[in-house]
Design a protein around this motif. Structure first.
Motif, PDB file in Angstrom:
ATOM      1  N   VAL A   9     -72.416  54.218 -40.565  1.00  0.00           N
ATOM      2  CA  VAL A   9     -71.554  54.750 -39.531  1.00  0.00           C
ATOM      3  C   VAL A   9     -71.682  56.272 -39.530  1.00  0.00           C
ATOM      4  CG1 VAL A   9     -69.534  54.877 -41.062  1.00  0.00           C
ATOM      5  CG2 VAL A   9     -69.209  54.734 -38.578  1.00  0.00           C
ATOM      6  N   GLN A  10     -71.707  56.856 -38.330  1.00  0.00           N
ATOM      7  CA  GLN A  10     -71.758  58.308 -38.188  1.00  0.00           C
ATOM      8  C   GLN A  10     -70.367  58.794 -37.784  1.00  0.00           C
ATOM      9  OE1 GLN A  10     -74.283  56.377 -36.361  1.00  0.00           O
ATOM     10  NE2 GLN A  10     -75.291  56.477 -38.349  1.00  0.00           N
ATOM     11  N   LEU A  11     -69.898  59.798 -38.485  1.00  0.00           N
ATOM     12  CA  LEU A  11     -68.572  60.347 -38.218  1.00  0.00           C
ATOM     13  C   LEU A  11     -68.699  61.717 -37.560  1.00  0.00           C
ATOM     14  CD1 LEU A  11     -66.788  59.487 -41.583  1.00  0.00           C
ATOM     15  CD2 LEU A  11     -66.897  58.127 -39.491  1.00  0.00           C
ATOM     16  N   LYS A  12     -67.752  62.013 -36.694  1.00  0.00           N
ATOM     17  CA  LYS A  12     -67.744  63.309 -36.022  1.00  0.00           C
ATOM     18  C   LYS A  12     -66.310  63.798 -35.917  1.00  0.00           C
ATOM     19  CE  LYS A  12     -69.119  65.725 -31.796  1.00  0.00           C
ATOM     20  NZ  LYS A  12     -69.751  65.602 -30.460  1.00  0.00           N
ATOM     21  N   GLU A  13     -66.118  65.052 -36.296  1.00  0.00           N
ATOM     22  CA  GLU A  13     -64.817  65.681 -36.198  1.00  0.00           C
ATOM     23  C   GLU A  13     -64.763  66.572 -34.966  1.00  0.00           C
ATOM     24  OE1 GLU A  13     -66.207  65.742 -40.539  1.00  0.00           O
ATOM     25  OE2 GLU A  13     -66.985  66.280 -38.573  1.00  0.00           O
ATOM     26  N   THR A  14     -63.646  66.556 -34.291  1.00  0.00           N
ATOM     27  CA  THR A  14     -63.395  67.450 -33.165  1.00  0.00           C
ATOM     28  C   THR A  14     -61.973  67.977 -33.248  1.00  0.00           C
ATOM     29  OG1 THR A  14     -62.709  65.582 -31.774  1.00  0.00           O
ATOM     30  CG2 THR A  14     -65.014  66.259 -31.615  1.00  0.00           C
ATOM     31  N   GLY A  15     -61.714  69.030 -32.493  1.00  0.00           N
ATOM     32  CA  GLY A  15     -60.358  69.534 -32.379  1.00  0.00           C
ATOM     33  C   GLY A  15     -60.068  70.825 -33.102  1.00  0.00           C
ATOM     34  N   GLY A  16     -61.033  71.345 -33.836  1.00  0.00           N
ATOM     35  CA  GLY A  16     -60.802  72.601 -34.526  1.00  0.00           C
ATOM     36  C   GLY A  16     -60.721  73.768 -33.552  1.00  0.00           C
ATOM     37  N   GLY A  17     -60.337  74.916 -34.081  1.00  0.00           N
ATOM     38  CA  GLY A  17     -60.252  76.096 -33.235  1.00  0.00           C
ATOM     39  C   GLY A  17     -59.561  77.236 -33.935  1.00  0.00           C
ATOM     40  N   LEU A  18     -59.328  78.289 -33.168  1.00  0.00           N
ATOM     41  CA  LEU A  18     -58.641  79.486 -33.655  1.00  0.00           C
ATOM     42  C   LEU A  18     -57.223  79.476 -33.097  1.00  0.00           C
ATOM     43  CD1 LEU A  18     -58.506  82.324 -34.916  1.00  0.00           C
ATOM     44  CD2 LEU A  18     -59.501  83.215 -32.791  1.00  0.00           C
ATOM     45  N   VAL A  19     -56.251  79.508 -33.989  1.00  0.00           N
ATOM     46  CA  VAL A  19     -54.845  79.501 -33.586  1.00  0.00           C
ATOM     47  C   VAL A  19     -54.081  80.529 -34.406  1.00  0.00           C
ATOM     48  CG1 VAL A  19     -54.864  77.072 -32.877  1.00  0.00           C
ATOM     49  CG2 VAL A  19     -54.230  77.682 -35.225  1.00  0.00           C
ATOM     50  N   GLN A  20     -52.888  80.828 -33.939  1.00  0.00           N
ATOM     51  CA  GLN A  20     -52.022  81.735 -34.681  1.00  0.00           C
ATOM     52  C   GLN A  20     -51.163  80.945 -35.663  1.00  0.00           C
ATOM     53  OE1 GLN A  20     -49.844  83.989 -31.690  1.00  0.00           O
ATOM     54  NE2 GLN A  20     -51.348  85.642 -31.816  1.00  0.00           N
ATOM     55  N   ALA A  21     -50.703  81.617 -36.675  1.00  0.00           N
ATOM     56  CA  ALA A  21     -49.818  80.987 -37.649  1.00  0.00           C
ATOM     57  C   ALA A  21     -48.616  80.374 -36.932  1.00  0.00           C
ATOM     58  CB  ALA A  21     -49.359  82.010 -38.685  1.00  0.00           C
ATOM     59  N   GLY A  22     -48.240  79.173 -37.363  1.00  0.00           N
ATOM     60  CA  GLY A  22     -47.127  78.460 -36.759  1.00  0.00           C
ATOM     61  C   GLY A  22     -47.536  77.482 -35.679  1.00  0.00           C
ATOM     62  N   ALA A  23     -48.773  77.581 -35.230  1.00  0.00           N
ATOM     63  CA  ALA A  23     -49.246  76.694 -34.166  1.00  0.00           C
ATOM     64  C   ALA A  23     -49.627  75.318 -34.725  1.00  0.00           C
ATOM     65  CB  ALA A  23     -50.435  77.327 -33.459  1.00  0.00           C
ATOM     66  N   SER A  24     -50.012  74.444 -33.811  1.00  0.00           N
ATOM     67  CA  SER A  24     -50.407  73.090 -34.169  1.00  0.00           C
ATOM     68  C   SER A  24     -51.810  72.798 -33.665  1.00  0.00           C
ATOM     69  CB  SER A  24     -49.433  72.068 -33.559  1.00  0.00           C
ATOM     70  OG  SER A  24     -48.125  72.260 -34.042  1.00  0.00           O
ATOM     71  N   LEU A  25     -52.464  71.896 -34.345  1.00  0.00           N
ATOM     72  CA  LEU A  25     -53.768  71.398 -33.912  1.00  0.00           C
ATOM     73  C   LEU A  25     -53.835  69.915 -34.227  1.00  0.00           C
ATOM     74  CD1 LEU A  25     -56.467  73.983 -35.122  1.00  0.00           C
ATOM     75  CD2 LEU A  25     -55.931  73.396 -32.747  1.00  0.00           C
ATOM     76  N   ARG A  26     -54.632  69.207 -33.447  1.00  0.00           N
ATOM     77  CA  ARG A  26     -54.914  67.823 -33.764  1.00  0.00           C
ATOM     78  C   ARG A  26     -56.417  67.669 -33.949  1.00  0.00           C
ATOM     79  NH1 ARG A  26     -54.280  62.965 -29.525  1.00  0.00           N
ATOM     80  NH2 ARG A  26     -56.229  63.925 -28.823  1.00  0.00           N
ATOM     81  N   LEU A  27     -56.810  67.284 -35.122  1.00  0.00           N
ATOM     82  CA  LEU A  27     -58.203  66.985 -35.399  1.00  0.00           C
ATOM     83  C   LEU A  27     -58.423  65.485 -35.220  1.00  0.00           C
ATOM     84  CD1 LEU A  27     -58.824  69.079 -38.641  1.00  0.00           C
ATOM     85  CD2 LEU A  27     -58.907  69.808 -36.241  1.00  0.00           C
ATOM     86  N   SER A  28     -59.583  65.152 -34.695  1.00  0.00           N
ATOM     87  CA  SER A  28     -59.920  63.745 -34.508  1.00  0.00           C
ATOM     88  C   SER A  28     -61.224  63.430 -35.215  1.00  0.00           C
ATOM     89  CB  SER A  28     -60.041  63.409 -33.021  1.00  0.00           C
ATOM     90  OG  SER A  28     -58.794  63.540 -32.368  1.00  0.00           O
ATOM     91  N   CYS A  29     -61.295  62.253 -35.774  1.00  0.00           N
ATOM     92  CA  CYS A  29     -62.503  61.740 -36.421  1.00  0.00           C
ATOM     93  C   CYS A  29     -62.898  60.473 -35.684  1.00  0.00           C
ATOM     94  CB  CYS A  29     -62.222  61.445 -37.889  1.00  0.00           C
ATOM     95  SG  CYS A  29     -63.593  60.710 -38.796  1.00  0.00           S
ATOM     96  N   THR A  30     -64.047  60.517 -35.070  1.00  0.00           N
ATOM     97  CA  THR A  30     -64.531  59.349 -34.347  1.00  0.00           C
ATOM     98  C   THR A  30     -65.800  58.838 -35.005  1.00  0.00           C
ATOM     99  OG1 THR A  30     -65.699  60.771 -32.793  1.00  0.00           O
ATOM    100  CG2 THR A  30     -63.489  60.043 -32.172  1.00  0.00           C
ATOM    101  N   ALA A  31     -66.075  57.583 -34.747  1.00  0.00           N
ATOM    102  CA  ALA A  31     -67.219  56.940 -35.377  1.00  0.00           C
ATOM    103  C   ALA A  31     -68.165  56.385 -34.331  1.00  0.00           C
ATOM    104  CB  ALA A  31     -66.750  55.825 -36.299  1.00  0.00           C
ATOM    105  N   SER A  32     -69.427  56.407 -34.667  1.00  0.00           N
ATOM    106  CA  SER A  32     -70.431  55.757 -33.839  1.00  0.00           C
ATOM    107  C   SER A  32     -71.315  54.927 -34.750  1.00  0.00           C
ATOM    108  CB  SER A  32     -71.274  56.778 -33.069  1.00  0.00           C
ATOM    109  OG  SER A  32     -71.942  57.637 -33.968  1.00  0.00           O
ATOM    110  N   GLY A  33     -71.866  53.887 -34.180  1.00  0.00           N
ATOM    111  CA  GLY A  33     -72.747  53.047 -34.967  1.00  0.00           C
ATOM    112  C   GLY A  33     -72.032  51.863 -35.592  1.00  0.00           C
ATOM    113  N   ARG A  34     -70.750  52.003 -35.769  1.00  0.00           N
ATOM    114  CA  ARG A  34     -69.973  50.903 -36.364  1.00  0.00           C
ATOM    115  C   ARG A  34     -68.496  51.193 -36.141  1.00  0.00           C
ATOM    116  NH1 ARG A  34     -71.637  48.810 -42.245  1.00  0.00           N
ATOM    117  NH2 ARG A  34     -73.473  48.387 -40.998  1.00  0.00           N
ATOM    118  N   SER A  35     -67.708  50.152 -36.121  1.00  0.00           N
ATOM    119  CA  SER A  35     -66.266  50.338 -35.991  1.00  0.00           C
ATOM    120  C   SER A  35     -65.694  51.010 -37.230  1.00  0.00           C
ATOM    121  CB  SER A  35     -65.576  48.985 -35.779  1.00  0.00           C
ATOM    122  OG  SER A  35     -64.178  49.137 -35.859  1.00  0.00           O
ATOM    123  N   LEU A  36     -64.769  51.939 -36.961  1.00  0.00           N
ATOM    124  CA  LEU A  36     -64.078  52.613 -38.058  1.00  0.00           C
ATOM    125  C   LEU A  36     -62.916  51.777 -38.566  1.00  0.00           C
ATOM    126  CD1 LEU A  36     -64.361  55.398 -39.429  1.00  0.00           C
ATOM    127  CD2 LEU A  36     -62.732  56.301 -37.768  1.00  0.00           C
TER     128      LEU A  36
END
Length: 126
Positions: free
Chosen positions: A1-28
């Motif tokens: 299975v191949q994994l890929k992360e998305t959702g990173g970035g530059l934010v200020q302290a106190g902010a929120s982010l959501r990172l996602s991990c998706t899979a290809s090639g097989r069900s996660l």
């Protein structure tokens, strides 16, 4: 299975982010998944983990109360919701997967995981 992360970035302290991990090639769906991070000059650090069944989660102390790991097996994704971000959260974040033989088992050691994504950069400015 191949994994890929998305959702990173530059934010200020106190902010929120959501990172996602998706899979290809097989069900996660039957993979235990963990999130790790690595800051410059530091070793890779465990952040959060979830069992393949999604019923058990575990967090590193600094993530408790601020981060939430969740999964949607129907959509083949594991998310890491990060709130109240701090400059010390700055790092490259990686998701990792391991075929889950026990539905309620989670893993906190990087060496236990078999599959890794390429990482996504999270930068938190003060």
């Amino acid at each position: 299975v191949q994994l890929k992360e998305t959702g990173g970035g530059l934010v200020q302290a106190g902010a929120s982010l959501r990172l996602s991990c998706t899979a290809s090639g097989r069900s996660l769906g039957n993979y235990a998944v963990g999130w790790f991070r690595q800051a410059p000059g530091k070793s890779r650090q465990f952040v959060a983990a979830i069992s393949w069944h999604g019923t058990v989660t575990h967090y590193e102390d600094s993530a408790k109360g601020r981060f939430t790991i969740s999964r949607d097996n129907a959509h083949n994704v594991v998310n890491l919701h990060m709130n109240t971000l701090k400059p010390e959260d700055t790092a490259v974040y990686y998701c990792a997967g391991l075929p889950g033989y026990a539905p309620n088992r989670f893993y906190t050691m990087a060496d236990e995981y078999r599959h890794w994504g390429q990482g996504t950069q999270v930068t938190v400015s003060s």
